[in-house]
Design a protein around this motif. Structure first.
Motif, PDB file in Angstrom:
ATOM      1  N   HIS A   1       0.825  -1.212   0.000  1.00 28.40           N
ATOM      2  CA  HIS A   1       0.000   0.000   0.000  1.00 28.40           C
ATOM      3  C   HIS A   1       0.857   1.258   0.000  1.00 28.40           C
ATOM      4  CE1 HIS A   1      -3.770  -2.180   0.458  1.00 28.40           C
ATOM      5  NE2 HIS A   1      -3.160  -2.947   1.344  1.00 28.40           N
ATOM      6  N   ALA A   2       1.664   1.449   1.028  1.00 30.94           N
ATOM      7  CA  ALA A   2       2.518   2.636   1.082  1.00 30.94           C
ATOM      8  C   ALA A   2       3.576   2.605  -0.008  1.00 30.94           C
ATOM      9  CB  ALA A   2       3.166   2.747   2.461  1.00 30.94           C
ATOM     10  N   GLY A   3       4.185   1.440  -0.231  1.00 33.66           N
ATOM     11  CA  GLY A   3       5.198   1.325  -1.273  1.00 33.66           C
ATOM     12  C   GLY A   3       4.640   1.589  -2.655  1.00 33.66           C
ATOM     13  N   GLY A   4       3.413   1.141  -2.898  1.00 35.05           N
ATOM     14  CA  GLY A   4       2.786   1.390  -4.193  1.00 35.05           C
ATOM     15  C   GLY A   4       2.566   2.869  -4.448  1.00 35.05           C
ATOM     16  N   ALA A   5       2.190   3.604  -3.414  1.00 33.01           N
ATOM     17  CA  ALA A   5       1.987   5.047  -3.570  1.00 33.01           C
ATOM     18  C   ALA A   5       3.287   5.743  -3.931  1.00 33.01           C
ATOM     19  CB  ALA A   5       1.410   5.627  -2.282  1.00 33.01           C
ATOM     20  N   ILE A   6       4.394   5.315  -3.336  1.00 32.26           N
ATOM     21  CA  ILE A   6       5.695   5.918  -3.636  1.00 32.26           C
ATOM     22  C   ILE A   6       6.079   5.656  -5.081  1.00 32.26           C
ATOM     23  CG2 ILE A   6       8.158   5.780  -3.082  1.00 32.26           C
ATOM     24  CD1 ILE A   6       7.294   5.342  -0.157  1.00 32.26           C
ATOM     25  N   ASN A   7       5.853   4.451  -5.556  1.00 32.96           N
ATOM     26  CA  ASN A   7       6.125   4.147  -6.972  1.00 32.96           C
ATOM     27  C   ASN A   7       5.294   5.036  -7.887  1.00 32.96           C
ATOM     28  OD1 ASN A   7       7.930   2.135  -6.225  1.00 32.96           O
ATOM     29  ND2 ASN A   7       6.399   0.506  -6.368  1.00 32.96           N
ATOM     30  N   ASN A   8       4.049   5.251  -7.512  1.00 33.03           N
ATOM     31  CA  ASN A   8       3.168   6.098  -8.323  1.00 33.03           C
ATOM     32  C   ASN A   8       3.663   7.542  -8.358  1.00 33.03           C
ATOM     33  OD1 ASN A   8       1.479   3.938  -8.883  1.00 33.03           O
ATOM     34  ND2 ASN A   8       0.071   4.397  -7.208  1.00 33.03           N
TER      35      ASN A   8
ATOM     36  N   THR B   1      10.002  20.027  -2.025  1.00 34.96           N
ATOM     37  CA  THR B   1      10.005  18.981  -1.015  1.00 34.96           C
ATOM     38  C   THR B   1       8.633  18.313  -0.935  1.00 34.96           C
ATOM     39  OG1 THR B   1       9.295  20.402   0.808  1.00 34.96           O
ATOM     40  CG2 THR B   1      11.666  20.297   0.350  1.00 34.96           C
ATOM     41  N   LEU B   2       8.595  17.156  -0.306  1.00 38.55           N
ATOM     42  CA  LEU B   2       7.336  16.436  -0.165  1.00 38.55           C
ATOM     43  C   LEU B   2       6.308  17.250   0.613  1.00 38.55           C
ATOM     44  CD1 LEU B   2       5.593  13.905  -0.477  1.00 38.55           C
ATOM     45  CD2 LEU B   2       6.749  12.958   1.536  1.00 38.55           C
ATOM     46  N   ALA B   3       6.719  17.867   1.714  1.00 35.56           N
ATOM     47  CA  ALA B   3       5.773  18.650   2.509  1.00 35.56           C
ATOM     48  C   ALA B   3       5.235  19.829   1.714  1.00 35.56           C
ATOM     49  CB  ALA B   3       6.431  19.135   3.798  1.00 35.56           C
TER      50      ALA B   3
ATOM     51  N   GLY C   1      -0.060  12.330  -0.753  1.00 38.42           N
ATOM     52  CA  GLY C   1      -0.712  12.329   0.556  1.00 38.42           C
ATOM     53  C   GLY C   1      -0.446  11.038   1.304  1.00 38.42           C
ATOM     54  N   SER C   2      -0.560   9.917   0.598  1.00 39.00           N
ATOM     55  CA  SER C   2      -0.271   8.621   1.217  1.00 39.00           C
ATOM     56  C   SER C   2       1.172   8.548   1.694  1.00 39.00           C
ATOM     57  CB  SER C   2      -0.536   7.496   0.202  1.00 39.00           C
ATOM     58  OG  SER C   2      -0.147   6.246   0.722  1.00 39.00           O
ATOM     59  N   MET C   3       2.102   9.083   0.900  1.00 33.16           N
ATOM     60  CA  MET C   3       3.514   9.041   1.276  1.00 33.16           C
ATOM     61  C   MET C   3       3.769   9.743   2.602  1.00 33.16           C
ATOM     62  SD  MET C   3       5.642   9.702  -2.236  1.00 33.16           S
ATOM     63  CE  MET C   3       7.101  10.089  -1.302  1.00 33.16           C
ATOM     64  N   ILE C   4       3.299  10.973   2.721  1.00 33.47           N
ATOM     65  CA  ILE C   4       3.594  11.733   3.936  1.00 33.47           C
ATOM     66  C   ILE C   4       2.802  11.189   5.125  1.00 33.47           C
ATOM     67  CG2 ILE C   4       1.871  13.567   3.618  1.00 33.47           C
ATOM     68  CD1 ILE C   4       4.052  15.551   4.554  1.00 33.47           C
TER      69      ILE C   4
ATOM     70  N   GLN D   1      -6.575   9.839   1.566  1.00 33.74           N
ATOM     71  CA  GLN D   1      -5.184  10.121   1.915  1.00 33.74           C
ATOM     72  C   GLN D   1      -4.917  11.622   2.019  1.00 33.74           C
ATOM     73  OE1 GLN D   1      -3.228   8.006   3.051  1.00 33.74           O
ATOM     74  NE2 GLN D   1      -3.786   5.999   2.221  1.00 33.74           N
ATOM     75  N   ASP D   2      -5.938  12.393   2.316  1.00 39.38           N
ATOM     76  CA  ASP D   2      -5.736  13.815   2.551  1.00 39.38           C
ATOM     77  C   ASP D   2      -4.964  14.025   3.849  1.00 39.38           C
ATOM     78  OD1 ASP D   2      -7.078  14.321   0.226  1.00 39.38           O
ATOM     79  OD2 ASP D   2      -8.844  15.227   1.166  1.00 39.38           O
ATOM     80  N   ASN D   3      -4.317  15.183   3.940  1.00 36.90           N
ATOM     81  CA  ASN D   3      -3.454  15.515   5.065  1.00 36.90           C
ATOM     82  C   ASN D   3      -3.805  16.927   5.543  1.00 36.90           C
ATOM     83  OD1 ASN D   3      -0.822  16.892   6.108  1.00 36.90           O
ATOM     84  ND2 ASN D   3      -0.354  14.708   6.237  1.00 36.90           N
ATOM     85  N   PRO D   4      -3.712  17.215   6.831  1.00 35.88           N
ATOM     86  CA  PRO D   4      -4.058  18.555   7.320  1.00 35.88           C
ATOM     87  C   PRO D   4      -3.206  19.685   6.748  1.00 35.88           C
ATOM     88  CG  PRO D   4      -4.035  16.990   9.135  1.00 35.88           C
ATOM     89  CD  PRO D   4      -3.462  16.275   7.948  1.00 35.88           C
TER      90      PRO D   4
END
Length: 265
Positions: free
Chosen positions: A64-71, A87-89, A119-122, A196-199
């Protein structure tokens, strides 16, 4: 000799500048070419028992998390300037904003894909870092007086904060996350974000959920279904014993300082 010293000085300055750029890019990285890599867990896959089983951790981390990073890497390959300079943030914070979209000429479908996958990555990078082995971390041992007082004023106690987090996470319809966030006015709050939204997301997160995440719990079913089936509350009741209070304190200090990229490193 002066030209040689000047050349050496320039080389050293370039090395420092390059190192600073690599650091500012944030984590998770590890490939050496500005693509992202899945961050290692602090514990083996069975190190989260009895709260989370090893098969769940393996699938969650690698698939799950690894797949998001590949994407994300595949998307950013189409936008090298965005990949190499943001940067990611910052990406997660600004994705979907008109000026940001226009500056990097991001297609609508890629905006949606970055919202979900970056969003999933962070989210997951924060999630992995906030957990330690079961029932081994205590707020009394790790919280400094200012954060302890703020938590007590808001929820009565650290246990009260976790109870409120569990309640909020249990109430979230569908998949998403529950967070403790630090706000710019110095307050703490518990908020939920869908999917996978983030604040940090200025465009996609509801204004009432904005803030800097100090800790978050994943309530997608892939985080708990193998062990708890559809009983999310049972998962949450056990998950709170994984919270690493030293990291909560660390994240609070980073949030106050505005060092957002360091939260997930």
């Amino acid at each position: 000799m002066a030209p040689i010293r000047l050349l050496v000085g320039c080389v050293l300055a370039l090395q420092v500048f390059t190192a600073a750029l690599a650091l500012e890019r944030g984590c998770p990285t590890g490939t050496g070419n500005n693509t992202y890599a899945n961050p290692a867990l602090s514990l083996p896959y069975d190190g989260y028992l009895p709260a989370i089983d090893n098969e769940t951790m393996y699938l969650h981390h690698t698939r799950h998390a690894g797949g998001a990073i590949n994407n994300v890497n595949a998307i950013l390959a189409r936008y090298p300037t965005l990949r190499d300079s943001v940067t990611l943030a910052d990406l997660v914070s600004k994705i979907g904003l008109k000026g940001f979209t226009h500056k990097y000429k991001i297609a609508d479908n890629d905006t949606t894909a970055l919202r979900n996958n970056a969003g999933s990555m962070i989210n997951h990078a924060i999630f992995w870092r906030i957990m330690t082995s079961y029932n081994t971390s205590s707020p009394a041992a790790h919280l400094q007086p200012d954060l302890s007082a703020l938590i007590n004023a808001t929820w009565g106690s650290p246990a009260g904060m976790l109870d409120a987090l569990r309640s909020s996470a249990s109430s979230l319809f569908g998949s998403g996350w529950a967070w403790v966030v630090y706000r710019s006015n110095g307050s703490l709050a518990i908020v939920n974000t869908p999917n996978q939204d983030n604040p940090l997301m200025q465009r996609f997160a509801a204004p009432a959920t904005h803030g800097t995440p100090l800790l978050g719990v994943d309530v997608w079913e892939h985080a708990y279904y193998l062990r708890y089936r559809n009983v999310r509350a049972s998962y949450l009741a056990q998950w709170v014993y994984l919270v690493d209070w030293a990291v909560v304190q660390r994240n609070y200090e980073l949030a106050k300082a505005g060092s957002i990229d360091s939260l997930y490193c």
